[in-house]
Design a protein around this motif. Structure first.
Motif, mmCIF file in Angstrom:
data_model
loop_
_atom_site.group_PDB
_atom_site.id
_atom_site.type_symbol
_atom_site.label_atom_id
_atom_site.label_comp_id
_atom_site.label_asym_id
_atom_site.label_seq_id
_atom_site.Cartn_x
_atom_site.Cartn_y
_atom_site.Cartn_z
ATOM 1 N N VAL A 1 -1.742 8.583 -0.261
ATOM 2 C CA VAL A 1 -2.469 8.147 0.932
ATOM 3 C C VAL A 1 -3.447 7.032 0.576
ATOM 4 C CG1 VAL A 1 -2.362 10.341 2.192
ATOM 5 C CG2 VAL A 1 -4.227 9.944 0.575
ATOM 6 N N GLY A 2 -3.904 6.332 1.607
ATOM 7 C CA GLY A 2 -4.994 5.390 1.439
ATOM 8 C C GLY A 2 -6.326 6.117 1.457
ATOM 9 N N GLU A 3 -7.370 5.385 1.078
ATOM 10 C CA GLU A 3 -8.698 6.004 1.001
ATOM 11 C C GLU A 3 -9.146 6.581 2.341
ATOM 12 O OE1 GLU A 3 -11.199 3.569 -2.287
ATOM 13 O OE2 GLU A 3 -10.463 2.369 -0.596
ATOM 14 N N ASP A 4 -8.718 5.956 3.442
ATOM 15 C CA ASP A 4 -9.166 6.408 4.756
ATOM 16 C C ASP A 4 -8.546 7.726 5.182
ATOM 17 O OD1 ASP A 4 -6.659 5.282 4.935
ATOM 18 O OD2 ASP A 4 -7.002 4.320 6.877
ATOM 19 N N GLY B 1 0.780 -1.221 0.000
ATOM 20 C CA GLY B 1 0.000 0.000 0.000
ATOM 21 C C GLY B 1 0.812 1.271 0.000
ATOM 22 N N ALA B 2 2.060 1.215 0.508
ATOM 23 C CA ALA B 2 2.831 2.455 0.652
ATOM 24 C C ALA B 2 4.308 2.280 0.310
ATOM 25 C CB ALA B 2 2.691 2.980 2.081
ATOM 26 N N MET B 3 4.980 1.320 0.905
ATOM 27 C CA MET B 3 6.440 1.274 0.872
ATOM 28 C C MET B 3 7.002 1.104 -0.542
ATOM 29 S SD MET B 3 6.765 -0.957 4.366
ATOM 30 C CE MET B 3 8.537 -1.152 4.445
ATOM 31 N N ARG B 4 6.404 0.234 -1.339
ATOM 32 C CA ARG B 4 6.877 0.080 -2.723
ATOM 33 C C ARG B 4 6.669 1.373 -3.509
ATOM 34 N NH1 ARG B 4 4.941 -5.102 -5.961
ATOM 35 N NH2 ARG B 4 3.038 -3.877 -5.925
ATOM 36 N N ASN B 5 5.570 2.055 -3.205
ATOM 37 C CA ASN B 5 5.294 3.315 -3.882
ATOM 38 C C ASN B 5 6.305 4.386 -3.483
ATOM 39 O OD1 ASN B 5 3.641 4.673 -5.757
ATOM 40 N ND2 ASN B 5 2.483 5.657 -4.129
ATOM 41 N N TYR B 6 6.740 4.361 -2.205
ATOM 42 C CA TYR B 6 7.769 5.291 -1.758
ATOM 43 C C TYR B 6 9.026 5.154 -2.616
ATOM 44 C CZ TYR B 6 5.245 6.027 2.707
ATOM 45 O OH TYR B 6 4.341 6.346 3.674
ATOM 46 N N VAL B 7 9.419 3.904 -2.845
ATOM 47 C CA VAL B 7 10.636 3.646 -3.632
ATOM 48 C C VAL B 7 10.457 4.168 -5.050
ATOM 49 C CG1 VAL B 7 12.148 1.857 -4.557
ATOM 50 C CG2 VAL B 7 11.275 1.659 -2.207
ATOM 51 N N LEU C 1 -4.067 8.489 -5.027
ATOM 52 C CA LEU C 1 -4.592 7.186 -4.617
ATOM 53 C C LEU C 1 -4.152 6.071 -5.565
ATOM 54 C CD1 LEU C 1 -8.222 8.263 -3.674
ATOM 55 C CD2 LEU C 1 -6.404 7.593 -2.121
ATOM 56 N N GLU C 2 -2.911 6.153 -6.032
ATOM 57 C CA GLU C 2 -2.446 5.176 -7.007
ATOM 58 C C GLU C 2 -2.489 3.751 -6.468
ATOM 59 O OE1 GLU C 2 1.344 6.240 -8.484
ATOM 60 O OE2 GLU C 2 0.691 8.168 -9.261
ATOM 61 N N GLN C 3 -2.330 3.599 -5.154
ATOM 62 C CA GLN C 3 -2.295 2.269 -4.579
ATOM 63 C C GLN C 3 -3.632 1.887 -3.932
ATOM 64 O OE1 GLN C 3 0.502 0.326 -4.992
ATOM 65 N NE2 GLN C 3 1.087 2.043 -6.261
ATOM 66 N N ALA C 4 -4.681 2.638 -4.213
ATOM 67 C CA ALA C 4 -5.955 2.386 -3.538
ATOM 68 C C ALA C 4 -6.485 0.984 -3.807
ATOM 69 C CB ALA C 4 -6.989 3.426 -3.974
ATOM 70 N N ALA C 5 -6.191 0.450 -5.015
ATOM 71 C CA ALA C 5 -6.707 -0.881 -5.350
ATOM 72 C C ALA C 5 -6.050 -1.971 -4.506
ATOM 73 C CB ALA C 5 -6.491 -1.181 -6.833
ATOM 74 N N LEU C 6 -4.865 -1.674 -3.959
ATOM 75 C CA LEU C 6 -4.136 -2.666 -3.187
ATOM 76 C C LEU C 6 -4.519 -2.591 -1.712
ATOM 77 C CD1 LEU C 6 -0.613 -2.447 -4.845
ATOM 78 C CD2 LEU C 6 -2.470 -4.027 -5.345
ATOM 79 N N ARG C 7 -5.782 -2.806 -1.455
ATOM 80 C CA ARG C 7 -6.286 -2.825 -0.071
ATOM 81 C C ARG C 7 -6.113 -4.251 0.433
ATOM 82 N NH1 ARG C 7 -9.674 0.679 2.691
ATOM 83 N NH2 ARG C 7 -10.849 -0.226 4.427
ATOM 84 N N VAL C 8 -5.064 -4.501 1.162
ATOM 85 C CA VAL C 8 -4.699 -5.855 1.537
ATOM 86 C C VAL C 8 -5.548 -6.309 2.720
ATOM 87 C CG1 VAL C 8 -2.806 -7.363 2.256
ATOM 88 C CG2 VAL C 8 -2.343 -5.425 0.726
#
Length: 336
Positions: free
Chosen positions: A147-150, A21-27, A180-187
């Motif tokens: 950010v995430g949706e929340d 949700g976040a860390m890979r996107n940070y990189v 919200l690029e990672q919004a679909a990855l709601r694990v």
């Protein structure tokens, strides 16, 4: 110019929800924007969550979160990566924004209402959480916030806080936008919760640095499609958390095989779970190996954070000078 800011809390062990949700996107964003990608371990936010905050473990968890991000590939020489409490301008700006933020706007925050409803005594810090978050972002004049949706409602409040400050004291802060690029990855949580969360405890999470044997002990009893009562019953991998995990970890061929096998009852749930483990091992083993190397050299992690704090302060200090001047505070050594 694009400037990215994002923060991650150190209130639990880093898990695969953080990773996807976040860390890979940070990189990825760090490789794209370099020193205009600013990432912060938001330890000052941790005490606002009494259920998750533990002063005996905060320093260790902060270090572990830094180590995990570096193991994933975040380069403190490339991006700005630091610990929030080591840049004191965050708290100063938070207070100055607090005095200009209406109480009603804070009480409308969904996360505040949800968390406050579970507490007998509500700490004021929980109410002020989104103002500190706004200060984190605006202190660096960031315009892009993954950010995430929340957290979208908090970004909208940040935009309103920036707008109100600019109107009262002159143009100072950009109005940041949520990405919200990672919004679909709601694990989902391995215990069946809709979202993997540190607040749900270790039974809900698969740790990024957790031994594979321990991960299997969580995956093996994990709930699957409730319609599959018997081995011969067909299932729906789209409503099964193991199916969601396959989408994250498995290659295309494995995903095709387990999807077809589940829908036709050609594969049982336990076999589906076994087919998941090679993908988890392939993804996490290199990260865990790098984490082990960094753990042997903790000074590397601490030096990276110190360097990041120094670079962050170099941006934050003149912004705070500008804010103090605009708000009319007496400058040290200067006549009014």
């Amino acid at each position: 110019m694009t400037r990215v800011f994002s923060g991650i809390q150190p209130t639990g062990e880093p898990h695969i929800g953080n990773y996807f949700g976040a860390m890979r996107n940070y990189v990825r964003l760090g490789q794209q924007y370099g020193s205009d990608a600013i990432y912060c371990i938001v330890d000052l936010h941790a005490p606002t969550n009494p259920a998750a905050y533990d002063p005996a473990t905060l320093a260790r968890l902060t270090f572990e979160m830094a180590l995990a991000n570096m193991a994933v590939g975040l380069d403190p020489e490339q991006v700005i990566f630091f610990v929030q409490s080591q840049v004191r301008e965050h708290t100063e700006l938070s207070w100055l924004l607090t005095v200009n933020t209406p109480l009603g706007e804070l009480e409308r925050m969904t996360q505040f209402k949800d968390k406050a409803g579970k507490l007998e005594s509500i700490p004021a810090g929980l109410l002020m959480y989104p103002v500190l978050m706004a200060a984190d972002i605006l202190l660096y004049k960031a315009d892009t916030v993954p950010v995430g949706e929340d957290q979208v409602q908090h970004i909208e409040l940040t935009r309103e806080i920036a707008r109100r400050f600019n109107h009262a004291y002159g143009p100072t802060f950009p109005e940041p936008r949520a990405v919200l690029e990672q919004a679909a990855l709601r694990v989902p949580g391995v215990d069946g919760h809709a979202k993997m969360s540190k607040s749900k405890g270790e039974s809900s999470t698969i740790g990024l640095l957790e031994p594979l044997g321990s991960i299997w002990n969580k995956v093996r009893p994990a709930p699957t499609d409730p319609a599959r009562v018997r081995r011969s019953d067909p299932g729906n991998p789209d409503i099964c958390l193991i199916g969601d995990y396959h989408k994250l970890f498995s290659d295309a061929q494995t995903l095709l095989e387990i999807t077809d096998g589940c829908r036709t009852a050609g594969i049982g749930c336990i076999d589906c779970k076994k087919r998941l483990m090679p993908g988890i091992e392939r993804e996490l083993t290199p990260i865990q190996a790098r984490a082990a190397e960094l753990r042997e050299r903790p000074e590397t992690v601490l030096a990276g954070l110190a360097y990041g704090a120094e670079r962050a302060r170099a941006i934050a200090a003149p912004v705070m000078d500008e804010v103090r001047t605009r708000m009319g505070f007496l400058r040290a050594g200067a006549r009014p």
